[in-house]
Design an enzyme around this catalytic site. Structure first.
Site, PDB file in Angstrom:
ATOM      1  CE  LYS A 189     -45.628 113.909 -21.903  1.00  0.00           C
ATOM      2  NZ  LYS A 189     -46.804 113.619 -22.768  1.00  0.00           N
ATOM      3  CB  SER A 226     -46.584 116.389 -25.298  1.00  0.00           C
ATOM      4  OG  SER A 226     -47.294 115.395 -24.566  1.00  0.00           O
ATOM      5  CB  SER A 229     -48.745 113.011 -26.236  1.00  0.00           C
ATOM      6  OG  SER A 229     -49.219 114.322 -26.471  1.00  0.00           O
TER       7      SER A 229
END
Length: 591
Positions: free
Chosen positions: A73, A147, A171
Site C-alpha cells: 500500500k 482504503s 481498511s
C-alpha cells in the site's frame, strides 16, 4: 512462460525448489504482464528494480519468502520509492524501508509495486484517489472497498500471493470482504507502523491480505515483533488460547443492511453453515460497540488525522481529494478538552465491551452491511462510506484483534465476507478457526477460477503452541485429560503412530497407564493430538511420573510430534497390548 496466477506462498516455494522456474524468469515475466494503467497500481517497479532485489536473495533455506512477490500500500515506505498516500503533491522519496518492509525483504520477499488507496487512508470505498477508483475484482460496477483497495484487488486477481495494507477503521477488512480474500487485522502493536504515513497513529495497524489464512499467518509470523522505533509497538504478553472446537460467537441482535437484501440473505445463510459445523451463536447487544464506533469520525479522533497531514493541508489543501479534505477539516470543531472527554468515554465503553466479550469466544459480524456500487458512492460519498464501517470502526478503538474471512457468495454472484473479533493478542486463535472455516467452505482463490488448496490445518501448529500426542490416561474422557484442558490445550485430531511402536499396560500405576516403546516390529497405535500453549507445557511435563517422559513420536503420515514415551526397562513385567492397537480398547477389555 510459467503461469503464476493465484499461486499461494507454498506453491511459489515448490516451484523454486523443484526447478520449475527461477525468481528472475517468474518475477520479470509477472512484472511485464502487469498493466501500468491499471488503477490498482500507483507504481510498478521496473525490471531493473526487481532484478536488484533478486540479486540480493540468498537461498530458499535461509529465506522463508525467497523470491515471493508482494504488493505494498502506497502509504508505507519502500527505500528509494516515492510514497504518495494517493496524493501526488504530498509525495516524497523514502530514505529507508518501513520496518515491516525491511523484514519482508530480509525474508526474501520481492516488492512488485505500490498500490492505490483512498487518499491518506481515509475511506472504506476505494474511490477517493486521483489515480482512479479501484473497481471490485468481480464486478467493475461495484466498489473494491478501501482504503487498502489496490492491495486487496492485486491479491484477489491472483497477481501476488499476499499484500500489505493498513487498518484504522476497517481498511484491512472491508476490501477483503468485497473481494473474497482473507484480511488479517492484527492486535495494535503486533506489527510495526514505523515508516507508515499515519491516519490515526494511536489506532493504526499494518495488515495482511492473502488468498488463504495459512499465507496470512505465514506473513504475520515474519513481520510481527517488538519494534523500538515504533512508539506504539508492544510485546505479546502471552500466547493466544485457541478457540474451542465448537466455539460460542456473539452476534448482533440488530443488523442494519441499509436496503441490501443480498447481503442480509448471505448473512443468514452463513449463520446456518456455522451452526451446522457446531458453532453456538449467541445474540448480543452491540449498542456499546456502535456508540464507540461513532467516536472515530464523529468525535475528536478526526483531529488525529489532521495531526498527520495538517502542515500539508495548510499549504496544499487544494491538492487533496475534496471528500477527504472535508473529513479532516472537521478537526477544527474539537478542542483539547473534547479530546480528553472522548477518551474518558472511550475507556468506559471499552470496559463494558470487554465484559460483554468475556461471555463468548469471539464476536462474529458481517464484514460490511452492504456492498455498494461506485455510482452509489459517488451520489452520497460520506453516508455510504459511514455505513460500510458499521462493524469495523469500533475494533481498533476497543483494542481488539480481527480476521476477515470469505463466506461464499450472494445470489447475485458477488462475494460475501464475515469478520471474527476478539480481545487483543487473540490473533492466532482467530486464525486457527479461520483455517478450519476455509477448509470446510472450500471455493476459489479470490476472483480467480483456481480452487483453494487443500487445507493443511492439521499439519500447521498454531503459533505459540506445542503439538502433543497422548496415548493413555490423557485421552479424551480418560482420568487425566483434565491436565490438558486445564492448560487450555485443544484436541486437533485422532490418528495413529507409525507401525514401529509397541504398547504395554504398566503394572502398579494409578490411574492405569500405558507405556509406548519404539521397536522394529511394532504396530500402529491410536493417539490423540493436542495443541498446548508453550507457556503451559512446562507445568504439564512436571506432572509426568517416571518411567514415562516426553519424546518425539513419528505418526503414520510421517509427521514428528512430541508425545509420551516409556523407558524400555519399565516394560519388564508389563502386559504387551500392541495387538489391541490402543489404550481405549485395552480399558474396554478389562471392564
Amino acid at each position: 512462460m510459467t503461469q503464476t496466477t493465484a499461486w499461494t506462498i507454498s506453491e511459489w516455494q515448490h516451484a523454486y525448489k523443484s526447478g520449475e522456474t527461477t525468481p528472475t524468469d517468474a518475477l520479470l515475466a509477472l512484472r511485464n504482464s502487469l498493466d501500468p494503467q491499471d488503477p490498482a497500481w500507483i507504481y510498478i517497479l521496473s525490471d531493473k528494480e526487481i532484478a536488484q532485489q533478486i540479486d540480493n536473495l540468498r537461498s530458499p533455506t535461509e529465506q522463508p519468502l525467497y523470491g515471493i512477490p508482494f504488493a505494498l500500500k502506497d502509504n508505507i515506505d519502500a527505500q528509494g520509492l516515492t510514497t504518495t498516500a494517493a496524493c501526488p503533491a504530498f509525495g516524497y522519496t523514502a530514505n529507508t524501508d518501513a520496518s515491516i518492509v525491511a523484514k519482508l525483504k530480509q525474508a526474501g520477499a520481492i516488492l512488485l509495486g505500490k498500490t492505490n488507496l483512498d487518499q491518506f487512508a481515509t475511506g472504506l470505498v476505494g474511490t477517493r484517489s486521483p489515480y482512479g477508483a479501484v473497481a471490485n475484482s468481480y464486478n467493475p460496477d461495484y466498489v473494491s472497498g478501501g482504503s487498502s483497495s489496490g492491495s486487496a484487488v492485486t491479491v484477489a486477481r491472483g497477481l501476488v500471493p499476499f499484500s500489505i495494507g493498513t487498518d484504522t477503521a476497517g481498511s484491512g477488512r472491508v476490501p477483503a470482504g468485497f473481494n473474497n480474500i482473507v484480511g488479517l487485522k492484527p492486535t495494535k502493536g503486533r506489527f510495526s507502523i514505523h515508516g507508515v504515513v499515519p491516519a490515526c497513529k494511536s489506532l493504526d495497524c499494518t495488515s495482511v491480505f492473502a488468498l488463504n489464512v495459512e499465507d496470512a499467518e505465514t506473513v504475520a509470523g515474519i513481520i510481527e515483533g517488538f519494534d523500538p522505533a515504533d512508539g506504539y509497538s508492544r510485546k505479546q504478553p502471552h500466547p493466544a488460547r485457541l478457540l474451542p472446537a465448537q466455539p460460542r460467537f456473539g452476534i448482533p441482535t440488530e443488523l442494519p443492511f441499509f436496503g441490501d437484501s443480498e447481503q442480509e440473505k448471505a448473512w443468514h445463510k452463513t449463520l446456518s453453515q456455522l451452526e451446522q459445523q457446531g458453532v453456538e451463536l449467541v445474540p448480543m447487544d452491540f449498542s456499546d460497540m456502535q456508540t464507540l464506533a461513532q467516536l472515530l469520525y464523529g468525535g475528536p479522533w478526526v483531529a488525529e488525522r489532521h495531526a498527520a497531514v495538517g502542515e500539508f493541508m495548510h499549504d496544499r489543501a487544494d491538492k487533496m481529494n475534496p471528500v477527504v479534505r472535508g473529513i479532516i477539516e472537521q478537526a477544527k470543531n474539537f478542542s483539547a478538552t473534547d479530546a480528553y472527554r472522548a477518551e474518558y468515554r472511550r475507556a468506559e465503553l471499552v470496559r463494558s465491551i470487554q465484559q460483554a466479550m468475556a461471555s463468548v469466544d469471539a464476536l462474529l459480524v458481517p464484514t460490511a452491511p452492504r456492498l455498494p456500487t461506485i455510482a452509489e458512492v459517488e451520489a452520497d460519498p460520506v453516508a455510504v462510506n459511514s455505513q460500510l464501517g458499521t462493524w469495523t470502526n469500533f475494533v481498533n478503538l476497543a483494542d481488539c484483534s480481527a480476521l476477515a474471512l470469505p463466506a461464499g457468495f450472494r445470489d447475485d454472484g458477488l462475494p460475501f465476507g464475515i469478520t471474527l473479533i476478539a480481545p487483543a493478542w487473540q490473533d492466532t486463535a482467530l486464525a486457527e478457526f479461520g483455517r478450519r472455516w476455509q477448509a470446510q467452505l472450500g471455493g476459489k482463490r479470490g476472483a480467480t477460477d483456481v480452487d483453494l488448496p487443500r487445507s493443511t490445518s492439521e499439519t500447521n501448529i498454531p503459533q505459540g503452541h506445542i503439538r502433543l500426542a497422548v496415548v493413555g490416561a490423557h485421552l479424551s474422557g480418560m482420568p487425566l485429560n483434565r491436565q490438558l484442558t486445564e492448560r487450555q490445550a485443544r484436541l486437533v485430531e485422532a490418528t495413529t503412530t507409525a507401525p514401529q511402536y509397541r504398547l504395554y499396560a504398566l503394572p502398579n500405576t494409578t490411574p492405569p497407564k500405558p507405556g509406548l516403546v519404539k521397536t522394529a516390529d511394532g504396530g500402529e497405535i491410536e493417539v490423540e493430538l493436542w495443541d498446548m500453549p508453550v507457556d503451559q507445557f512446562g507445568s504439564f511435563v512436571a506432572l509426568i511420573p517416571a518411567p514415562l517422559g516426553i519424546g518425539t513420536l513419528t505418526l503414520n503420515d510421517g509427521r514428528d510430534v512430541k508425545g509420551f514415551i516409556c523407558e524400555n526397562a519399565a516394560t519388564e513385567g508389563a502386559t504387551d497390548i500392541t495387538e489391541l492397537r490402543g489404550w481405549r480398547a485395552y480399558i474396554k477389555s478389562i471392564t
